[in-house]
Design a protein around this motif. Structure first.
Motif, mmCIF file in Angstrom:
data_model
loop_
_atom_site.group_PDB
_atom_site.id
_atom_site.type_symbol
_atom_site.label_atom_id
_atom_site.label_comp_id
_atom_site.label_asym_id
_atom_site.label_seq_id
_atom_site.Cartn_x
_atom_site.Cartn_y
_atom_site.Cartn_z
ATOM 1 N N ALA A 167 0.753 -1.253 -0.019
ATOM 2 C CA ALA A 167 -0.037 -0.101 -0.189
ATOM 3 C C ALA A 167 0.782 1.289 0.012
ATOM 4 O O ALA A 167 1.690 1.669 0.807
ATOM 5 C CB ALA A 167 -0.865 0.123 1.400
ATOM 6 N N GLY A 168 1.121 1.806 -1.209
ATOM 7 C CA GLY A 168 1.800 2.950 -1.384
ATOM 8 C C GLY A 168 2.996 2.823 -2.302
ATOM 9 O O GLY A 168 3.232 3.601 -3.203
ATOM 10 N N GLY A 169 3.446 1.803 -2.369
ATOM 11 C CA GLY A 169 4.404 1.430 -3.269
ATOM 12 C C GLY A 169 6.092 1.698 -3.033
ATOM 13 O O GLY A 169 6.823 1.265 -3.905
ATOM 14 N N ARG A 170 6.338 2.475 -2.062
ATOM 15 C CA ARG A 170 7.682 2.635 -1.890
ATOM 16 C C ARG A 170 8.500 1.345 -1.610
ATOM 17 O O ARG A 170 9.825 1.667 -1.830
ATOM 18 C CB ARG A 170 7.880 3.589 -0.493
ATOM 19 N N ILE A 171 8.383 0.372 -1.320
ATOM 20 C CA ILE A 171 8.748 -0.791 -0.896
ATOM 21 C C ILE A 171 9.264 -1.591 -2.098
ATOM 22 O O ILE A 171 10.151 -2.534 -2.221
ATOM 23 C CB ILE A 171 8.195 -1.685 0.200
ATOM 24 N N ILE A 172 8.342 -1.253 -3.319
ATOM 25 C CA ILE A 172 8.458 -2.112 -4.517
ATOM 26 C C ILE A 172 9.956 -2.158 -5.053
ATOM 27 O O ILE A 172 10.414 -3.440 -5.408
ATOM 28 C CB ILE A 172 7.545 -1.711 -5.527
ATOM 29 N N PRO A 173 10.827 -1.231 -4.968
ATOM 30 C CA PRO A 173 12.342 -1.431 -5.589
ATOM 31 C C PRO A 173 13.086 -2.476 -4.797
ATOM 32 O O PRO A 173 13.961 -3.107 -5.176
ATOM 33 C CB PRO A 173 12.900 -0.111 -5.372
ATOM 34 N N ASP A 185 -17.487 -7.551 -5.250
ATOM 35 C CA ASP A 185 -16.994 -8.629 -5.424
ATOM 36 C C ASP A 185 -16.355 -9.268 -4.087
ATOM 37 O O ASP A 185 -15.982 -10.543 -3.843
ATOM 38 C CB ASP A 185 -16.092 -8.909 -7.081
ATOM 39 N N PHE A 186 -15.673 -8.226 -3.760
ATOM 40 C CA PHE A 186 -14.782 -8.877 -2.482
ATOM 41 C C PHE A 186 -14.534 -7.545 -1.571
ATOM 42 O O PHE A 186 -15.058 -6.426 -1.762
ATOM 43 C CB PHE A 186 -13.280 -8.985 -2.961
ATOM 44 N N THR A 187 -14.460 -7.977 -0.283
ATOM 45 C CA THR A 187 -14.270 -6.843 0.834
ATOM 46 C C THR A 187 -13.031 -6.433 1.165
ATOM 47 O O THR A 187 -12.075 -7.227 1.409
ATOM 48 C CB THR A 187 -14.997 -7.386 2.065
ATOM 49 N N ALA A 188 -12.755 -4.975 1.004
ATOM 50 C CA ALA A 188 -11.381 -4.477 1.303
ATOM 51 C C ALA A 188 -11.557 -4.101 2.651
ATOM 52 O O ALA A 188 -12.484 -3.202 3.114
ATOM 53 C CB ALA A 188 -11.328 -3.194 0.234
ATOM 54 N N ILE A 189 -10.500 -4.422 3.336
ATOM 55 C CA ILE A 189 -10.504 -3.982 4.855
ATOM 56 C C ILE A 189 -9.265 -3.533 4.990
ATOM 57 O O ILE A 189 -8.062 -3.771 4.338
ATOM 58 C CB ILE A 189 -10.840 -5.067 5.802
ATOM 59 N N HIS A 190 -8.958 -2.672 6.332
ATOM 60 C CA HIS A 190 -7.845 -2.200 6.742
ATOM 61 C C HIS A 190 -7.706 -3.129 8.187
ATOM 62 O O HIS A 190 -8.759 -3.149 8.797
ATOM 63 C CB HIS A 190 -8.158 -0.767 7.110
ATOM 64 N N VAL A 191 -6.598 -3.503 8.452
ATOM 65 C CA VAL A 191 -6.257 -4.168 9.795
ATOM 66 C C VAL A 191 -5.235 -3.456 10.518
ATOM 67 O O VAL A 191 -3.604 -3.722 10.186
ATOM 68 C CB VAL A 191 -5.849 -5.563 9.469
ATOM 69 N N TYR A 192 -5.454 -2.748 11.541
ATOM 70 C CA TYR A 192 -4.294 -2.246 12.322
ATOM 71 C C TYR A 192 -4.572 -2.847 13.953
ATOM 72 O O TYR A 192 -5.610 -2.270 14.659
ATOM 73 C CB TYR A 192 -4.344 -0.729 12.308
ATOM 74 N N LYS A 193 -3.761 -3.931 14.287
ATOM 75 C CA LYS A 193 -3.889 -4.656 15.542
ATOM 76 C C LYS A 193 -2.709 -4.844 16.045
ATOM 77 O O LYS A 193 -1.715 -4.816 15.062
ATOM 78 C CB LYS A 193 -4.849 -5.883 15.238
ATOM 79 N N ALA A 194 -2.555 -5.071 17.147
ATOM 80 C CA ALA A 194 -1.154 -5.480 17.888
ATOM 81 C C ALA A 194 -0.916 -6.727 18.161
ATOM 82 O O ALA A 194 0.296 -7.277 18.478
ATOM 83 C CB ALA A 194 -0.896 -4.458 19.048
ATOM 84 N N ASP A 195 -1.819 -7.641 17.878
ATOM 85 C CA ASP A 195 -1.647 -9.113 18.212
ATOM 86 C C ASP A 195 -2.670 -9.809 17.051
ATOM 87 O O ASP A 195 -3.558 -9.239 16.259
ATOM 88 C CB ASP A 195 -1.965 -9.478 19.666
ATOM 89 N N MET A 196 -2.424 -11.202 17.105
ATOM 90 C CA MET A 196 -3.151 -12.069 15.970
ATOM 91 C C MET A 196 -4.582 -12.095 16.328
ATOM 92 O O MET A 196 -5.476 -12.366 15.544
ATOM 93 C CB MET A 196 -2.365 -13.252 15.887
ATOM 94 N N LEU A 229 -9.802 -8.690 0.761
ATOM 95 C CA LEU A 229 -8.440 -8.038 0.420
ATOM 96 C C LEU A 229 -8.097 -7.007 1.383
ATOM 97 O O LEU A 229 -8.790 -5.882 1.716
ATOM 98 C CB LEU A 229 -8.592 -7.482 -0.880
ATOM 99 N N ILE A 230 -6.924 -7.158 2.180
ATOM 100 C CA ILE A 230 -6.472 -6.352 3.264
ATOM 101 C C ILE A 230 -5.584 -5.310 2.514
ATOM 102 O O ILE A 230 -4.482 -5.763 2.050
ATOM 103 C CB ILE A 230 -5.624 -7.075 4.297
ATOM 104 N N THR A 231 -6.018 -4.226 2.462
ATOM 105 C CA THR A 231 -5.328 -3.081 1.616
ATOM 106 C C THR A 231 -4.469 -2.040 2.307
ATOM 107 O O THR A 231 -3.742 -1.398 1.869
ATOM 108 C CB THR A 231 -6.822 -2.152 0.868
ATOM 109 N N GLY A 244 -5.317 -11.433 -0.589
ATOM 110 C CA GLY A 244 -4.384 -10.809 -0.743
ATOM 111 C C GLY A 244 -4.075 -9.694 0.546
ATOM 112 O O GLY A 244 -5.349 -9.537 1.211
ATOM 113 N N TYR A 245 -2.968 -9.435 0.920
ATOM 114 C CA TYR A 245 -2.754 -8.231 1.793
ATOM 115 C C TYR A 245 -1.774 -7.100 1.340
ATOM 116 O O TYR A 245 -0.764 -7.641 0.757
ATOM 117 C CB TYR A 245 -2.288 -8.966 3.147
ATOM 118 N N ALA A 246 -1.606 -6.114 2.009
ATOM 119 C CA ALA A 246 -0.743 -5.113 1.670
ATOM 120 C C ALA A 246 -0.086 -4.365 3.063
ATOM 121 O O ALA A 246 -0.921 -3.880 3.567
ATOM 122 C CB ALA A 246 -1.275 -4.092 0.790
#
Length: 387
Positions: free
Chosen positions: A42-48, A170-181, A200-202, A241-243
């Protein structure tokens, strides 16, 4: 994208709402974007630094740009009324004639941070969805739901789902900001049990969100969280997928330190590279709508260029790489005398000196055990170390 505002500037009273739980759809209904790898950015800076281990990415824009080597997912971020970037994105989307393969809905319409959340009421969201997003779906785009700021405590999407939408997502896009599983599982379970669609965790990162929204500050905890969440999501067939996010306000959890990977970025690279093995040898090995390209199941527009003649489909496991068995070698190579070699030939001489033969698992990278380290490196104090 900044996330430091979350929960600290929000005064939202969630209305009481009862939504009947749908029957979950088949979990393989929607293919993972791009080359079939779940891991994304999410953002793309890590891609290189990890393009060979990522399947997809997005940058909150209608046409992701700057990283054609990884499949980009399109998005209509908001209404254009909550910041300069919001307006630019909306204006670009409103003039976009082409139909993307995947299209994400609004970004956090249930929160109000300027240029960090879309800030719109449910009825406004329905109008925009039916005017701009649903037509793309009717033309063949796979649609992702609006993604919620409030995570499992959301109410906006529940109301939205009960409205008269011209085309469902077709699919649910979600954000996951948590400190444990446990927290991660609760978010996933909520969206799966409520909407019954592939997820899809975006955006995701290690964050304490119990009353406040504070990024994790202990690097060892962050590293372990990254390893644990990648293992969890890779094993869960509800997740398409997840980002990992490189937005602002993340502190040590950010994958970038200036122009280089941070310790958290190194941990993400190490964690996801364990899953970037060849997926297929022919089109028949891939889901409908995908083709086998260089060992990956790819969707239209997500193919990577063929590797150079001396390369192979599993980077770091080509001819000459160190190995313990045939399973460590790419394509039809075999393990001969500790080196990947062509069948019927003797092992080639060791390659010229390089950091290690398994990218992302070299000396100094985070590890959970010896299996996470390349060559003869050992895992000591969660670092790949020379014996």
């Amino acid at each position: 994208m900044s996330i430091s505002w979350k929960h600290s500037t929000i005064a939202v009273v969630a209305p009481t709402l009862t939504v009947a739980s749908p029957t979950p759809e088949a979990r393989s209904t929607v293919p993972t974007p791009g080359n079939g790898l779940k891991a994304g950015s999410a953002g793309g800076r890590i891609i290189p630094f990890m393009k060979d281990h990522l399947g997809w990415w997005y940058d909150w824009n209608p046409r992701p740009s700057g990283h054609d080597e990884v499949y980009g997912v399109s998005m209509l971020w908001g209404s254009g009324n909550n910041g300069d970037e919001d307006w630019k994105r909306f204006n670009e989307f409103s003039h976009m004639a082409d139909v993307p393969k995947y299209l994400l809905g609004f970004n956090e319409p249930d929160c109000d941070g300027r240029d960090t959340s879309a800030k719109m009421n449910v009825d406004q969201g329905v109008r925009l969805w039916n005017q701009y997003i649903a037509p793309k779906g009717q033309q063949g785009a796979l649609l992702g739901s609006p993604s919620m700021c409030m995570q499992k405590d959301e109410w906006w999407l529940k109301q939205f789902s009960e409205k008269n939408l011209n085309r469902q997502w077709d699919f649910t896009a979600i954000h996951v900001y948590k400190a444990d599983m446990d927290g991660v599982r609760q978010d996933i379970d909520h969206y799966w049990n409520t909407y019954g669609k592939p997820i899809l965790i975006t955006e995701m990162a290690c964050v304490h969100d119990n009353g406040q929204f504070t990024a994790c500050w202990d690097q060892n905890q962050i590293n372990q969280w990254i390893y644990d969440v990648v293992d969890l999501l890779e094993a869960d067939d509800r997740i398409m997928g997840y980002a990992y996010t490189d937005g602002g306000g993340l502190g040590l959890t950010s994958p970038m330190d200036g122009d280089n990977l941070s310790a958290s970025g190194q941990a993400y690279l190490s964690a996801i590279s364990r899953y970037s093995k060849p997926q297929c040898s022919a089109n028949k090995d891939c889901p409908a709508g995908s083709t086998c390209t260089n060992g990956r199941c790819t969707t239209s527009g997500g193919s990577k260029p063929p590797p150079p003649p001396t390369s192979c489909s599993w980077e770091g496991h080509c001819e000459g790489a160190s190995c313990g068995s045939d399973n460590d070698c790419s394509d039809n190579l075999i393990c001969s005398n500790g080196r990947c070699a062509k069948p019927g030939s003797s092992a080639p001489p060791p390659p010229s000196p390089v950091p290690c033969s398994w990218e992302g698992h070299c000396e100094g990278v985070y590890c959970a055990n010896e299996n996470d380290c390349s060559d003869n490196l050992e895992c000591r104090a969660n670092k790949c170390t020379r014996p």
